[in-house]
Enzyme design. Structure first.
Site, mmCIF file in Angstrom:
data_model
loop_
_atom_site.group_PDB
_atom_site.id
_atom_site.type_symbol
_atom_site.label_atom_id
_atom_site.label_comp_id
_atom_site.label_asym_id
_atom_site.label_seq_id
_atom_site.Cartn_x
_atom_site.Cartn_y
_atom_site.Cartn_z
ATOM 1 N N ASP A 130 7.949 7.987 11.886
ATOM 2 C CA ASP A 130 9.201 7.914 12.349
ATOM 3 C C ASP A 130 9.088 8.571 13.931
ATOM 4 O O ASP A 130 8.078 9.013 14.363
ATOM 5 C CB ASP A 130 10.443 8.875 11.501
ATOM 6 C CG ASP A 130 9.804 10.061 11.375
ATOM 7 O OD1 ASP A 130 9.667 10.802 12.440
ATOM 8 O OD2 ASP A 130 9.755 10.619 10.324
ATOM 9 N N ILE A 131 10.225 8.323 14.597
ATOM 10 C CA ILE A 131 10.144 8.636 16.113
ATOM 11 C C ILE A 131 9.623 10.049 16.187
ATOM 12 O O ILE A 131 9.168 10.313 17.350
ATOM 13 C CB ILE A 131 11.601 8.288 16.731
ATOM 14 C CG1 ILE A 131 11.539 8.611 18.147
ATOM 15 C CG2 ILE A 131 12.562 9.238 16.223
ATOM 16 C CD1 ILE A 131 12.649 7.988 18.889
#
Length: 303
Positions: A130-131
């Site tokens: 994820d980011i």
């Protein structure tokens, strides 16, 4: 008229039929290997009439060779036989702030932005982060290898270093390794080990054999624990190289790639490995690591 390769007879007792399949490959396998999706996805694309061979609509089971013109949604696909295509794998150190997508409508930086460009080929990402997560991401030009490395049935181990706000007690660790019911089913770590730290933030090393969306974070959140940092340190047989800095990539050599393919029962391919300038570049990076690059949101420190 359809080519012989496209509509080869299915009677294997027929000598002519056997000869006609030499140097050919099933269409859905070829498309998956080129990174367009899984075999099952490619079968659906073929069934929906989106694929053509030599201007003729393709069907499941068609075989293709280098002499065939293959198009998906009208776009010409550059076909190379499995034996001729050099298998490549990159290890990339993802910084915080980059998204795991080839493009982003919001204009955010992606993990593909810094990868080397390929001609008539494409990089396929193995798994996601994820980011807000960092660490090891693998990329390959072999779609079949990527698919097998990600498929749950192959149980490829992922390892993470996780900084937790709170204390993972022995009771919590037992729950997390026994299994916790999440909204998308039962999930668990295969191992949880303390990794140091003091005060409210402590590090733990965890292993699991699947890669569901935000699974590591959700497992800890199920025990009312907050993940303040997450770093992937290993995927299968590949560990995050010590000489690699955030925002940088390094190409794997022949042995490292063969170790990966052995995990998923893929045959070695001729020409695999680093040669010439690429090999010399890796040797230079190992002796003198490149500086870290700024991530999308934060400037991650060097390891």
């Amino acid at each position: 008229m359809p080519t012989t390769a496209q509509h080869a007879p299915s009677n294997h007792n027929n000598t002519a039929a056997t000869t006609s399949t030499v140097g050919t490959e099933k269409l859905q396998k070829a498309l998956a290997r080129m990174g367009l999706g899984s075999r099952r996805q490619m079968e659906e694309v073929i069934k929906s009439g989106r694929v053509s061979i030599n201007s003729t609509p393709a069907t499941i089971g068609d075989r293709v060779s280098q002499t065939d013109e293959i198009r998906v949604d009208g776009r010409l696909i550059k076909y190379k036989s499995e034996k001729e295509k050099r298998r490549r794998v990159l290890a990339y150190y993802k910084p915080e702030g980059e998204i795991c997508s080839a493009s982003d409508p919001e204009g955010r930086p992606t993990v593909f932005d810094r990868l080397p460009k390929l001609t008539h080929d494409r990089w396929v990402m193995v798994g996601r982060l994820d980011i807000n997560s960092t660490g090891l991401l693998l990329f390959t030009n072999d779609g079949e290898l990527a698919h097998r490395l990600m498929h749950p049935s192959n149980e490829i181990v992922r390892e993470y270093a996780v900084r937790i706000l709170g204390d993972v007690t022995p009771e919590i660790a037992s729950k997390l390794t026994a299994g916790v019911e999440l909204e998308d089913g039962l999930a668990k770590f295969d191992d949880v080990q303390e990794g140091g730290g003091s005060g409210v933030n402590k590090w733990y090393h965890v292993k699991l054999k699947e890669g569901r969306n935000r699974e590591v974070r959700r497992l800890f959140e199920s025990q009312d624990l907050k993940v303040s940092r997450l770093l992937r340190t290993r995927y299968g047989s590949v560990s995050l190289p010590k000489e690699l800095r955030t925002g940088r990539f390094i190409e794997l050599d022949k042995k490292e790639i063969h170790d990966l393919t052995d995990l998923v029962n893929l045959r070695p391919r001729q020409g695999t490995g680093l040669q010439g300038a690429a090999k010399r570049k890796k040797e230079r990076i190992q002796k003198k690591p490149l500086k870290a690059r700024r991530g999308g949101r934060t400037n991650n420190k060097q390891r």
